[in-house]
Write a protein that holds these residues in place. Structure first.
Motif, PDB file in Angstrom:
ATOM      1  N   GLY A 227       0.806  -1.210   0.000  1.00  0.00           N
ATOM      2  CA  GLY A 227       0.000   0.000   0.000  1.00  0.00           C
ATOM      3  C   GLY A 227       0.841   1.263   0.000  1.00  0.00           C
ATOM      4  N   VAL A 228       1.904   1.269   0.792  1.00  0.00           N
ATOM      5  CA  VAL A 228       2.789   2.441   0.849  1.00  0.00           C
ATOM      6  C   VAL A 228       3.538   2.605  -0.465  1.00  0.00           C
ATOM      7  CG1 VAL A 228       4.769   3.462   2.020  1.00  0.00           C
ATOM      8  CG2 VAL A 228       3.030   2.244   3.343  1.00  0.00           C
ATOM      9  N   ALA A 229       4.061   1.509  -1.001  1.00  0.00           N
ATOM     10  CA  ALA A 229       4.861   1.575  -2.221  1.00  0.00           C
ATOM     11  C   ALA A 229       4.051   2.066  -3.411  1.00  0.00           C
ATOM     12  CB  ALA A 229       5.453   0.194  -2.530  1.00  0.00           C
ATOM     13  N   ARG A 230       2.792   1.665  -3.487  1.00  0.00           N
ATOM     14  CA  ARG A 230       1.956   2.068  -4.618  1.00  0.00           C
ATOM     15  C   ARG A 230       1.325   3.449  -4.422  1.00  0.00           C
ATOM     16  NH1 ARG A 230       4.530  -0.999  -7.572  1.00  0.00           N
ATOM     17  NH2 ARG A 230       3.717  -3.012  -8.273  1.00  0.00           N
ATOM     18  N   LYS A 231       0.969   3.774  -3.184  1.00  0.00           N
ATOM     19  CA  LYS A 231       0.238   5.018  -2.937  1.00  0.00           C
ATOM     20  C   LYS A 231       1.148   6.232  -2.765  1.00  0.00           C
ATOM     21  CE  LYS A 231      -3.307   4.495  -0.018  1.00  0.00           C
ATOM     22  NZ  LYS A 231      -4.066   4.002   1.147  1.00  0.00           N
ATOM     23  N   LEU A 232       2.338   6.032  -2.201  1.00  0.00           N
ATOM     24  CA  LEU A 232       3.202   7.172  -1.885  1.00  0.00           C
ATOM     25  C   LEU A 232       3.555   8.021  -3.113  1.00  0.00           C
ATOM     26  CD1 LEU A 232       4.721   8.716   0.302  1.00  0.00           C
ATOM     27  CD2 LEU A 232       6.690   7.204  -0.098  1.00  0.00           C
ATOM     28  N   PRO A 233       3.989   7.428  -4.251  1.00  0.00           N
ATOM     29  CA  PRO A 233       4.302   8.281  -5.408  1.00  0.00           C
ATOM     30  C   PRO A 233       3.104   9.075  -5.903  1.00  0.00           C
ATOM     31  CG  PRO A 233       5.250   6.085  -5.692  1.00  0.00           C
ATOM     32  CD  PRO A 233       4.329   6.014  -4.508  1.00  0.00           C
ATOM     33  N   VAL A 234       1.905   8.487  -5.843  1.00  0.00           N
ATOM     34  CA  VAL A 234       0.702   9.191  -6.302  1.00  0.00           C
ATOM     35  C   VAL A 234       0.389  10.359  -5.374  1.00  0.00           C
ATOM     36  CG1 VAL A 234      -1.736   8.965  -6.884  1.00  0.00           C
ATOM     37  CG2 VAL A 234      -0.193   7.043  -7.287  1.00  0.00           C
ATOM     38  N   ILE A 235       0.458  10.115  -4.070  1.00  0.00           N
ATOM     39  CA  ILE A 235       0.177  11.178  -3.092  1.00  0.00           C
ATOM     40  C   ILE A 235       1.200  12.298  -3.210  1.00  0.00           C
ATOM     41  CG2 ILE A 235       0.073  11.705  -0.631  1.00  0.00           C
ATOM     42  CD1 ILE A 235      -0.964   8.764  -0.277  1.00  0.00           C
ATOM     43  N   MET A 236       2.481  11.941  -3.308  1.00  0.00           N
ATOM     44  CA  MET A 236       3.529  12.951  -3.505  1.00  0.00           C
ATOM     45  C   MET A 236       3.253  13.767  -4.769  1.00  0.00           C
ATOM     46  SD  MET A 236       6.924  10.670  -2.610  1.00  0.00           S
ATOM     47  CE  MET A 236       8.031  11.885  -3.356  1.00  0.00           C
TER      48      MET A 236
ATOM     49  N   GLN B 160       2.486  15.903 -11.515  1.00  0.00           N
ATOM     50  CA  GLN B 160       1.268  15.348 -12.114  1.00  0.00           C
ATOM     51  C   GLN B 160       1.565  14.010 -12.775  1.00  0.00           C
ATOM     52  OE1 GLN B 160       0.469  14.821 -15.582  1.00  0.00           O
ATOM     53  NE2 GLN B 160      -1.511  13.993 -14.954  1.00  0.00           N
ATOM     54  N   ALA B 161       2.688  13.938 -13.463  1.00  0.00           N
ATOM     55  CA  ALA B 161       3.068  12.685 -14.118  1.00  0.00           C
ATOM     56  C   ALA B 161       3.347  11.596 -13.089  1.00  0.00           C
ATOM     57  CB  ALA B 161       4.290  12.914 -15.006  1.00  0.00           C
ATOM     58  N   MET B 162       3.956  11.956 -11.974  1.00  0.00           N
ATOM     59  CA  MET B 162       4.154  10.981 -10.895  1.00  0.00           C
ATOM     60  C   MET B 162       2.824  10.384 -10.450  1.00  0.00           C
ATOM     61  SD  MET B 162       6.995  12.484  -8.229  1.00  0.00           S
ATOM     62  CE  MET B 162       6.747  11.056  -7.152  1.00  0.00           C
ATOM     63  N   SER B 163       1.829  11.240 -10.314  1.00  0.00           N
ATOM     64  CA  SER B 163       0.535  10.766  -9.827  1.00  0.00           C
ATOM     65  C   SER B 163      -0.175   9.870 -10.835  1.00  0.00           C
ATOM     66  CB  SER B 163      -0.366  11.955  -9.450  1.00  0.00           C
ATOM     67  OG  SER B 163      -0.666  12.757 -10.568  1.00  0.00           O
ATOM     68  N   SER B 164       0.262   9.911 -12.102  1.00  0.00           N
ATOM     69  CA  SER B 164      -0.325   9.035 -13.118  1.00  0.00           C
ATOM     70  C   SER B 164      -0.001   7.569 -12.891  1.00  0.00           C
ATOM     71  CB  SER B 164       0.160   9.452 -14.519  1.00  0.00           C
ATOM     72  OG  SER B 164      -0.263  10.754 -14.831  1.00  0.00           O
ATOM     73  N   SER B 165       0.930   7.280 -11.994  1.00  0.00           N
ATOM     74  CA  SER B 165       1.311   5.893 -11.709  1.00  0.00           C
ATOM     75  C   SER B 165       0.226   5.139 -10.947  1.00  0.00           C
ATOM     76  CB  SER B 165       2.622   5.855 -10.914  1.00  0.00           C
ATOM     77  OG  SER B 165       2.462   6.479  -9.644  1.00  0.00           O
ATOM     78  N   GLY B 166      -0.893   5.810 -10.647  1.00  0.00           N
ATOM     79  CA  GLY B 166      -1.989   5.154  -9.934  1.00  0.00           C
ATOM     80  C   GLY B 166      -2.572   3.957 -10.666  1.00  0.00           C
TER      81      GLY B 166
ATOM     82  N   ALA C 207      -5.247  14.130  -3.428  1.00  0.00           N
ATOM     83  CA  ALA C 207      -4.296  13.596  -2.448  1.00  0.00           C
ATOM     84  C   ALA C 207      -5.023  13.144  -1.182  1.00  0.00           C
ATOM     85  CB  ALA C 207      -3.240  14.658  -2.110  1.00  0.00           C
ATOM     86  N   ILE C 208      -5.988  13.925  -0.737  1.00  0.00           N
ATOM     87  CA  ILE C 208      -6.764  13.564   0.449  1.00  0.00           C
ATOM     88  C   ILE C 208      -7.510  12.251   0.216  1.00  0.00           C
ATOM     89  CG2 ILE C 208      -8.687  14.264   1.928  1.00  0.00           C
ATOM     90  CD1 ILE C 208      -6.073  15.846   2.356  1.00  0.00           C
ATOM     91  N   SER C 209      -8.052  12.084  -0.987  1.00  0.00           N
ATOM     92  CA  SER C 209      -8.764  10.848  -1.306  1.00  0.00           C
ATOM     93  C   SER C 209      -7.839   9.637  -1.255  1.00  0.00           C
ATOM     94  CB  SER C 209      -9.410  10.965  -2.696  1.00  0.00           C
ATOM     95  OG  SER C 209     -10.149   9.798  -3.002  1.00  0.00           O
ATOM     96  N   TRP C 210      -6.641   9.784  -1.803  1.00  0.00           N
ATOM     97  CA  TRP C 210      -5.678   8.671  -1.782  1.00  0.00           C
ATOM     98  C   TRP C 210      -5.229   8.351  -0.365  1.00  0.00           C
ATOM     99  CZ3 TRP C 210      -3.188   5.209  -5.066  1.00  0.00           C
ATOM    100  CH2 TRP C 210      -3.629   5.229  -6.388  1.00  0.00           C
ATOM    101  N   ILE C 211      -5.129   9.377   0.478  1.00  0.00           N
ATOM    102  CA  ILE C 211      -4.648   9.158   1.849  1.00  0.00           C
ATOM    103  C   ILE C 211      -5.738   8.540   2.726  1.00  0.00           C
ATOM    104  CG2 ILE C 211      -3.814  10.296   3.955  1.00  0.00           C
ATOM    105  CD1 ILE C 211      -2.541  12.441   2.085  1.00  0.00           C
ATOM    106  N   PHE C 212      -6.958   9.065   2.641  1.00  0.00           N
ATOM    107  CA  PHE C 212      -7.981   8.725   3.633  1.00  0.00           C
ATOM    108  C   PHE C 212      -9.140   7.867   3.111  1.00  0.00           C
ATOM    109  CE2 PHE C 212      -6.158  12.779   5.238  1.00  0.00           C
ATOM    110  CZ  PHE C 212      -5.676  12.309   6.447  1.00  0.00           C
TER     111      PHE C 212
END
Length: 441
Positions: free
Chosen positions: A316-325, A356-362, A422-427
């Motif tokens: 969860g951390v490995a996949r979510k962290l780049p998107v949240i960042m 924005q491109a980082m967050s595309s890794s979702g 970002a809030i949605s991905w975190i919470f």
């Protein structure tokens, strides 16, 4: 794995091919398809001034022409996801490539607003299977620890066309006129459709993949078997997916991710020219810089996510962290409202687009949470959420700019949407685990 074992029996030949990585050849084919996909949807933006002058199209009407693609692209996402689950990637992707290239080629002969709108509507439908299919292919061909980089590679292909090939397109426009853009890219796409149908295979169909590579993919969680496709669509499945917070959170997040991208595709050059008063030559140069930054941003996100997995960081951390960042970084676009220097503004915008491109890794999350046989449907929903922003964001920004005479509120809106994502991905999304369906189509 019985069907796979029979298709790929262990042998000395298979063992000798263990180091020949068929999955990367399949990924290369996908990357080329994505590059063509984004060129075909973006070239109207380059041709627009010439098209408007030739057919006497005003700005408001041109906005309708631009928006036509997103309407059908959005509407087709769930149906094409269901088609992918039913018929598989190879045939649906081939048909998509062939038809979107045909619609692109036909735009060279468009005679006005009505024909352009009709062809853009067709282009949206034809391109709709691309990204849900890409997600399926990576889930089939790649073990979990390689997926984020694989997704990063094909997503980076979007930015190759936009960031690095734009000068070639402007050269074609200057020397041969706007129809040449549609002719060249359309013909290239139609030829590549033949390459696709000849060379692409899912793992259980491939004669090139070795038993050892299949074993490596499966051991890493790859969905290599025939059971991945062949499922019929059911409205009960669609309804039930919306009962899960993971799906809701992902859809909110993906709307936010793509909102920043839509700003750059639509209003960014106008912002540089009207709000920052840059000359058009400067606009052409500076407009390419964020795309180049985005190219490196998605590659970095894929590397970071897979690196964290290799370090035994929880999935969860490995996949979510780049998107949240990425989403938090994209929200810094608001800072453009508070600086005077054009160079600093372009630097902020390039950083925001890198993020924005980082967050595309979702996209890498979909294979972790999708029910068996429903990855195409989930991918369709995910892509639909992204492209809903392609409808909403240009209209909202246009209204804000018209009402206020300024881009200050528009940039605040784009940055605010990224922060909500970002809030949605975190919470909201919560733990990444497979969804269990009570209904099966």
């Amino acid at each position: 794995m019985s069907d796979l074992a029979s298709s790929h029996p262990p042998s000395s030949t298979a063992a000798s091919r263990a180091t020949t990585r068929t999955r990367f050849w399949m990924l290369a084919i996908v990357c080329v398809a994505v590059l063509i996909n984004y060129l075909d949807r973006a070239i109207l933006g380059i041709a627009a001034p010439s098209v408007r002058a030739e057919f006497h199209i005003n700005a408001a009407t041109m906005g309708i022409v631009f928006s036509a693609f997103s309407w059908t692209y959005f509407a087709a996402q769930v149906p094409v996801g269901a088609l992918l689950d039913r018929f598989g990637n190879r045939v649906i992707y081939f048909l998509a490539l062939a038809f979107w290239s045909l619609f692109t080629l036909a735009q060279a002969a468009a005679g006005g607003v009505a024909s352009f709108v009709g062809l853009r509507l067709g282009l949206g439908i034809a391109e709709a299977p691309c990204f849900p299919a890409n997600s399926n292919i990576v889930a089939m061909w790649f073990p979990r620890k390689e997926r984020a980089r694989a997704i990063g590679a094909y997503t980076a292909a979007e930015y190759v066309g936009l960031g690095f090939l734009t000068p070639v397109l402007f050269w074609l426009l200057g020397h041969y006129g706007w129809p040449s853009l549609f002719i060249v890219t359309g013909v290239i796409g139609m030829l590549f459709a033949l390459v696709w149908i000849a060379k692409y295979r899912d793992p259980h169909e491939s004669q090139a993949v070795s038993a050892d590579e299949i074993a490596l993919i499966e051991a890493g969680g790859g969905l290599t078997g025939k059971h991945v496709s062949g499922r019929k669509f059911s409205f009960a499945d669609l309804t039930e997916l919306f009962r899960h917070r993971q799906i809701i959170g992902l859809l909110i997040g993906q709307f936010s991710v793509y909102s920043t991208f839509v700003f750059f595709l639509t209003w960014f050059p106008t912002y540089l020219a009207s709000a920052r008063h840059m000359a058009w030559i400067q606009v052409g140069f500076f407009a390419s810089l964020p795309y180049i930054a985005g190219f490196f941003g998605i590659l970095f996100a894929g590397w970071l996510s897979d690196k964290l997995l290799h370090m035994n960081v929880p999935l969860g951390v490995a996949r979510k962290l780049p998107v949240i960042m990425g989403l938090l970084g994209a929200s810094t676009i608001i800072a453009c409202n508070y600086v005077q220097s054009d160079a600093v503004v372009v630097a902020i915008l390039s950083f925001a687009f890198f993020c924005q491109a980082m967050s595309s890794s979702g996209w890498s999350v979909l294979s972790e949470i999708s029910p068996v046989g429903k990855l195409g449907l989930v991918g369709g929903l995910f892509s639909a959420a992204a492209n809903l922003s392609g409808i909403v964001v240009p209209i909202v920004i246009g209204y804000i700019v018209q009402a206020t005479g300024s881009f200050v509120g528009a940039l605040a809106f784009v940055g605010g949407v990224a922060f909500v994502g970002a809030i949605s991905w975190i919470f909201v999304i919560g733990e990444l685990k497979p969804i269990t369906m009570r209904h099966h189509g």
